[in-house]
Design a protein around this motif. Structure first.
Motif, PDB file in Angstrom:
ATOM      1  N   ALA A   1       0.795  -1.227   0.000  1.00  0.00           N
ATOM      2  CA  ALA A   1       0.000   0.000   0.000  1.00  0.00           C
ATOM      3  C   ALA A   1       0.828   1.278   0.000  1.00  0.00           C
ATOM      4  O   ALA A   1       0.272   2.363   0.011  1.00  0.00           O
ATOM      5  CB  ALA A   1      -0.925  -0.011   1.216  1.00  0.00           C
ATOM      6  N   ASP A   2       2.153   1.196  -0.034  1.00  0.00           N
ATOM      7  CA  ASP A   2       2.991   2.397   0.050  1.00  0.00           C
ATOM      8  C   ASP A   2       2.983   3.177  -1.266  1.00  0.00           C
ATOM      9  O   ASP A   2       2.621   2.646  -2.312  1.00  0.00           O
ATOM     10  CB  ASP A   2       4.420   2.011   0.423  1.00  0.00           C
ATOM     11  CG  ASP A   2       4.531   1.531   1.859  1.00  0.00           C
ATOM     12  OD1 ASP A   2       3.589   1.762   2.644  1.00  0.00           O
ATOM     13  OD2 ASP A   2       5.552   0.911   2.196  1.00  0.00           O
ATOM     14  N   PRO A   3       3.419   4.460  -1.215  1.00  0.00           N
ATOM     15  CA  PRO A   3       3.482   5.263  -2.445  1.00  0.00           C
ATOM     16  C   PRO A   3       4.490   4.702  -3.443  1.00  0.00           C
ATOM     17  O   PRO A   3       5.456   4.047  -3.067  1.00  0.00           O
ATOM     18  CB  PRO A   3       3.950   6.641  -1.955  1.00  0.00           C
ATOM     19  CG  PRO A   3       3.790   6.637  -0.484  1.00  0.00           C
ATOM     20  CD  PRO A   3       3.802   5.222  -0.035  1.00  0.00           C
ATOM     21  N   VAL A   4       4.231   4.986  -4.727  1.00  0.00           N
ATOM     22  CA  VAL A   4       5.101   4.527  -5.810  1.00  0.00           C
ATOM     23  C   VAL A   4       5.454   5.749  -6.664  1.00  0.00           C
ATOM     24  O   VAL A   4       4.567   6.480  -7.095  1.00  0.00           O
ATOM     25  CB  VAL A   4       4.388   3.463  -6.681  1.00  0.00           C
ATOM     26  CG1 VAL A   4       5.252   3.052  -7.856  1.00  0.00           C
ATOM     27  CG2 VAL A   4       4.007   2.248  -5.848  1.00  0.00           C
ATOM     28  N   ASP A   5       6.750   5.996  -6.880  1.00  0.00           N
ATOM     29  CA  ASP A   5       7.216   7.098  -7.722  1.00  0.00           C
ATOM     30  C   ASP A   5       7.380   6.604  -9.149  1.00  0.00           C
ATOM     31  O   ASP A   5       8.017   5.574  -9.375  1.00  0.00           O
ATOM     32  CB  ASP A   5       8.552   7.653  -7.221  1.00  0.00           C
ATOM     33  CG  ASP A   5       8.418   8.337  -5.870  1.00  0.00           C
ATOM     34  OD1 ASP A   5       7.357   8.928  -5.605  1.00  0.00           O
ATOM     35  OD2 ASP A   5       9.377   8.275  -5.083  1.00  0.00           O
ATOM     36  N   VAL A   6       6.822   7.364 -10.098  1.00  0.00           N
ATOM     37  CA  VAL A   6       6.905   6.972 -11.496  1.00  0.00           C
ATOM     38  C   VAL A   6       7.601   8.081 -12.281  1.00  0.00           C
ATOM     39  O   VAL A   6       7.276   9.254 -12.123  1.00  0.00           O
ATOM     40  CB  VAL A   6       5.494   6.722 -12.083  1.00  0.00           C
ATOM     41  CG1 VAL A   6       5.583   6.287 -13.532  1.00  0.00           C
ATOM     42  CG2 VAL A   6       4.752   5.677 -11.267  1.00  0.00           C
ATOM     43  N   SER A   7       8.563   7.684 -13.104  1.00  0.00           N
ATOM     44  CA  SER A   7       9.293   8.660 -13.916  1.00  0.00           C
ATOM     45  C   SER A   7       9.478   8.110 -15.324  1.00  0.00           C
ATOM     46  O   SER A   7       9.276   6.930 -15.586  1.00  0.00           O
ATOM     47  CB  SER A   7      10.641   8.988 -13.279  1.00  0.00           C
ATOM     48  OG  SER A   7      11.412   7.815 -13.148  1.00  0.00           O
ATOM     49  N   LEU A   8       9.883   9.012 -16.220  1.00  0.00           N
ATOM     50  CA  LEU A   8      10.112   8.652 -17.614  1.00  0.00           C
ATOM     51  C   LEU A   8      11.609   8.622 -17.860  1.00  0.00           C
ATOM     52  O   LEU A   8      12.319   9.570 -17.540  1.00  0.00           O
ATOM     53  CB  LEU A   8       9.445   9.699 -18.520  1.00  0.00           C
ATOM     54  CG  LEU A   8       9.428   9.383 -20.005  1.00  0.00           C
ATOM     55  CD1 LEU A   8       8.505   8.201 -20.277  1.00  0.00           C
ATOM     56  CD2 LEU A   8       8.952  10.601 -20.792  1.00  0.00           C
ATOM     57  N   VAL A   9      12.099   7.520 -18.414  1.00  0.00           N
ATOM     58  CA  VAL A   9      13.517   7.393 -18.756  1.00  0.00           C
ATOM     59  C   VAL A   9      13.620   7.633 -20.261  1.00  0.00           C
ATOM     60  O   VAL A   9      13.047   6.895 -21.055  1.00  0.00           O
ATOM     61  CB  VAL A   9      14.063   5.995 -18.384  1.00  0.00           C
ATOM     62  CG1 VAL A   9      15.521   5.875 -18.766  1.00  0.00           C
ATOM     63  CG2 VAL A   9      13.857   5.719 -16.909  1.00  0.00           C
TER      64      VAL A   9
ATOM     65  N   ALA B   1       9.332   3.266  -9.123  1.00  0.00           N
ATOM     66  CA  ALA B   1      10.308   2.995  -8.056  1.00  0.00           C
ATOM     67  C   ALA B   1       9.585   2.939  -6.719  1.00  0.00           C
ATOM     68  O   ALA B   1       8.712   3.767  -6.443  1.00  0.00           O
ATOM     69  CB  ALA B   1      11.377   4.077  -8.041  1.00  0.00           C
ATOM     70  N   LEU B   2       9.953   1.962  -5.892  1.00  0.00           N
ATOM     71  CA  LEU B   2       9.311   1.795  -4.594  1.00  0.00           C
ATOM     72  C   LEU B   2      10.286   1.180  -3.617  1.00  0.00           C
ATOM     73  O   LEU B   2      11.355   0.722  -4.003  1.00  0.00           O
ATOM     74  CB  LEU B   2       8.062   0.919  -4.730  1.00  0.00           C
ATOM     75  CG  LEU B   2       8.290  -0.464  -5.335  1.00  0.00           C
ATOM     76  CD1 LEU B   2       7.914  -1.529  -4.341  1.00  0.00           C
ATOM     77  CD2 LEU B   2       7.471  -0.595  -6.592  1.00  0.00           C
TER      78      LEU B   2
ATOM     79  N   THR C   1      14.433  -2.007   0.856  1.00  0.00           N
ATOM     80  CA  THR C   1      15.109  -2.301  -0.399  1.00  0.00           C
ATOM     81  C   THR C   1      14.454  -1.512  -1.526  1.00  0.00           C
ATOM     82  O   THR C   1      13.227  -1.506  -1.647  1.00  0.00           O
ATOM     83  CB  THR C   1      15.025  -3.803  -0.726  1.00  0.00           C
ATOM     84  OG1 THR C   1      15.598  -4.539   0.357  1.00  0.00           O
ATOM     85  CG2 THR C   1      15.760  -4.138  -2.005  1.00  0.00           C
ATOM     86  N   ASP C   2      15.268  -0.842  -2.352  1.00  0.00           N
ATOM     87  CA  ASP C   2      14.751  -0.111  -3.508  1.00  0.00           C
ATOM     88  C   ASP C   2      14.461  -1.092  -4.632  1.00  0.00           C
ATOM     89  O   ASP C   2      15.325  -1.880  -5.015  1.00  0.00           O
ATOM     90  CB  ASP C   2      15.771   0.924  -3.991  1.00  0.00           C
ATOM     91  CG  ASP C   2      15.966   2.039  -2.979  1.00  0.00           C
ATOM     92  OD1 ASP C   2      14.989   2.416  -2.313  1.00  0.00           O
ATOM     93  OD2 ASP C   2      17.108   2.527  -2.858  1.00  0.00           O
ATOM     94  N   LEU C   3      13.247  -1.022  -5.167  1.00  0.00           N
ATOM     95  CA  LEU C   3      12.840  -1.885  -6.273  1.00  0.00           C
ATOM     96  C   LEU C   3      12.376  -1.018  -7.436  1.00  0.00           C
ATOM     97  O   LEU C   3      11.846   0.074  -7.223  1.00  0.00           O
ATOM     98  CB  LEU C   3      11.707  -2.818  -5.854  1.00  0.00           C
ATOM     99  CG  LEU C   3      12.002  -3.772  -4.701  1.00  0.00           C
ATOM    100  CD1 LEU C   3      10.743  -4.527  -4.314  1.00  0.00           C
ATOM    101  CD2 LEU C   3      13.092  -4.751  -5.093  1.00  0.00           C
TER     102      LEU C   3
END
Length: 135
Positions: free
Chosen positions: A56-64, A108-109, A114-116
Protein backbone atom coordinates in the motif's frame (compact mmCIF):
# COMPACT_ATOMS: atom_id res chain seq x y z
CA UNK A 1 19.54 -43.91 32.67
CA UNK A 2 16.23 -43.39 30.87
CA UNK A 3 16.30 -39.60 31.48
CA UNK A 4 19.63 -39.16 29.66
CA UNK A 5 19.41 -37.17 26.37
CA UNK A 6 20.23 -38.96 23.13
CA UNK A 7 20.14 -38.08 19.42
CA UNK A 8 17.16 -39.39 17.47
CA UNK A 9 16.48 -39.00 13.71
CA UNK A 10 12.90 -38.10 12.77
CA UNK A 11 11.47 -37.90 9.26
CA UNK A 12 8.29 -35.88 8.63
CA UNK A 13 6.34 -35.70 5.39
CA UNK A 14 4.04 -32.84 4.36
CA UNK A 15 2.04 -31.69 1.37
CA UNK A 16 4.10 -29.68 -1.15
CA UNK A 17 3.74 -25.92 -0.96
CA UNK A 18 3.86 -23.46 -3.85
CA UNK A 19 5.86 -20.27 -3.49
CA UNK A 20 5.24 -17.43 -5.95
CA UNK A 21 8.23 -15.14 -6.50
CA UNK A 22 7.68 -11.78 -8.24
CA UNK A 23 10.19 -8.99 -8.88
CA UNK A 24 8.12 -6.37 -7.00
CA UNK A 25 4.84 -6.08 -5.09
CA UNK A 26 3.30 -4.15 -8.01
CA UNK A 27 2.83 -4.55 -11.74
CA UNK A 28 2.75 -1.61 -14.14
CA UNK A 29 0.22 -1.93 -16.94
CA UNK A 30 1.27 -0.71 -20.38
CA UNK A 31 -0.76 2.14 -21.88
CA UNK A 32 -3.30 0.74 -24.35
CA UNK A 33 -2.57 2.69 -27.55
CA UNK A 34 0.79 4.30 -28.18
CA UNK A 35 0.83 7.90 -26.95
CA UNK A 36 0.69 10.56 -29.65
CA UNK A 37 1.16 14.30 -29.66
CA UNK A 38 2.63 17.31 -31.43
CA UNK A 39 5.71 19.42 -30.97
CA UNK A 40 5.01 22.20 -28.46
CA UNK A 41 2.22 20.27 -26.70
CA UNK A 42 1.74 18.08 -23.64
CA UNK A 43 0.86 14.39 -23.88
CA UNK A 44 -0.81 12.61 -20.94
CA UNK A 45 -0.07 8.94 -20.41
CA UNK A 46 -2.50 7.20 -18.04
CA UNK A 47 -0.69 4.92 -15.60
CA UNK A 48 -2.23 1.98 -13.79
CA UNK A 49 -0.49 -0.21 -11.24
CA UNK A 50 -1.76 -3.40 -9.69
CA UNK A 51 -0.82 -3.75 -6.04
CA UNK A 52 0.07 -7.28 -4.99
CA UNK A 53 0.25 -8.87 -1.56
CA UNK A 54 -1.46 -5.90 0.19
CA UNK A 55 1.35 -3.49 -0.75
CA UNK A 56 0.00 0.00 0.00
CA UNK A 57 2.99 2.40 0.05
CA UNK A 58 3.48 5.26 -2.45
CA UNK A 59 5.10 4.53 -5.81
CA UNK A 60 7.22 7.10 -7.72
CA UNK A 61 6.91 6.97 -11.50
CA UNK A 62 9.29 8.66 -13.92
CA UNK A 63 10.11 8.65 -17.61
CA UNK A 64 13.52 7.39 -18.76
CA UNK A 65 14.45 9.09 -22.02
CA UNK A 66 16.54 7.67 -24.83
CA UNK A 67 19.75 9.39 -25.85
CA UNK A 68 19.46 11.63 -28.90
CA UNK A 69 15.92 12.85 -28.25
CA UNK A 70 15.78 16.53 -27.46
CA UNK A 71 12.99 18.74 -26.18
CA UNK A 72 11.04 16.03 -24.35
CA UNK A 73 10.70 15.86 -20.56
CA UNK A 74 8.32 14.65 -17.88
CA UNK A 75 8.11 15.41 -14.18
CA UNK A 76 8.11 12.55 -11.68
CA UNK A 77 4.63 11.49 -10.52
CA UNK A 78 3.81 9.82 -7.21
CA UNK A 79 0.97 7.33 -7.02
CA UNK A 80 -0.31 7.92 -3.50
CA UNK A 81 -0.70 5.30 -0.81
CA UNK A 82 -3.58 2.92 -1.60
CA UNK A 83 -4.12 4.52 -5.07
CA UNK A 84 -3.64 2.69 -8.36
CA UNK A 85 -3.78 5.39 -11.05
CA UNK A 86 -2.01 8.58 -12.08
CA UNK A 87 -1.17 10.53 -15.23
CA UNK A 88 2.35 11.10 -16.47
CA UNK A 89 2.51 14.37 -18.44
CA UNK A 90 5.13 14.47 -21.18
CA UNK A 91 6.09 17.97 -22.26
CA UNK A 92 7.28 18.30 -25.84
CA UNK A 93 9.03 21.57 -26.68
CA UNK A 94 8.40 23.33 -29.99
CA UNK A 95 11.78 22.03 -31.23
CA UNK A 96 11.35 18.48 -29.88
CA UNK A 97 12.62 15.68 -32.10
CA UNK A 98 9.64 14.47 -34.19
CA UNK A 99 9.05 10.79 -34.94
CA UNK A 100 8.25 7.59 -33.08
CA UNK A 101 10.25 7.32 -29.87
CA UNK A 102 10.64 4.48 -27.41
CA UNK A 103 10.76 5.44 -23.73
CA UNK A 104 10.70 3.53 -20.48
CA UNK A 105 8.24 4.28 -17.71
CA UNK A 106 9.94 3.37 -14.44
CA UNK A 107 8.09 2.79 -11.15
CA UNK A 108 10.31 3.00 -8.06
CA UNK A 109 9.31 1.80 -4.59
CA UNK A 110 10.72 0.58 -1.30
CA UNK A 111 9.96 -2.79 0.25
CA UNK A 112 11.54 -3.70 3.58
CA UNK A 113 14.19 -1.01 3.06
CA UNK A 114 15.11 -2.30 -0.40
CA UNK A 115 14.75 -0.11 -3.51
CA UNK A 116 12.84 -1.88 -6.27
CA UNK A 117 12.10 -0.78 -9.85
CA UNK A 118 9.51 -1.94 -12.34
CA UNK A 119 9.88 -0.85 -15.96
CA UNK A 120 7.41 -0.70 -18.83
CA UNK A 121 8.28 0.32 -22.42
CA UNK A 122 6.18 3.11 -23.95
CA UNK A 123 6.01 4.44 -27.50
CA UNK A 124 5.42 8.13 -28.20
CA UNK A 125 4.56 9.34 -31.70
CA UNK A 126 5.52 12.99 -31.91
CA UNK A 127 4.28 14.84 -34.99
CA UNK A 128 6.15 17.78 -36.46
CA UNK A 129 4.28 21.06 -36.48
CA UNK A 130 4.71 23.38 -39.44
CA UNK A 131 6.11 26.71 -38.37
CA UNK A 132 4.28 29.72 -39.80
CA UNK A 133 6.29 31.30 -42.59
CA UNK A 134 7.38 34.88 -42.12
CA UNK A 135 5.88 37.34 -44.62
Amino acid sequence: KVAQPKDVSVTVYSQPITVKVVPAPITLAPPAPPAAGNQGANVEIPLTITRLFSYADPVDVSLVLQAGIKGVKAAKVTIAKDQTQAKLVIEAAADATPGEHKFTVQAALKLNGTDLKVEQPVTLKLAAVEKPKAK
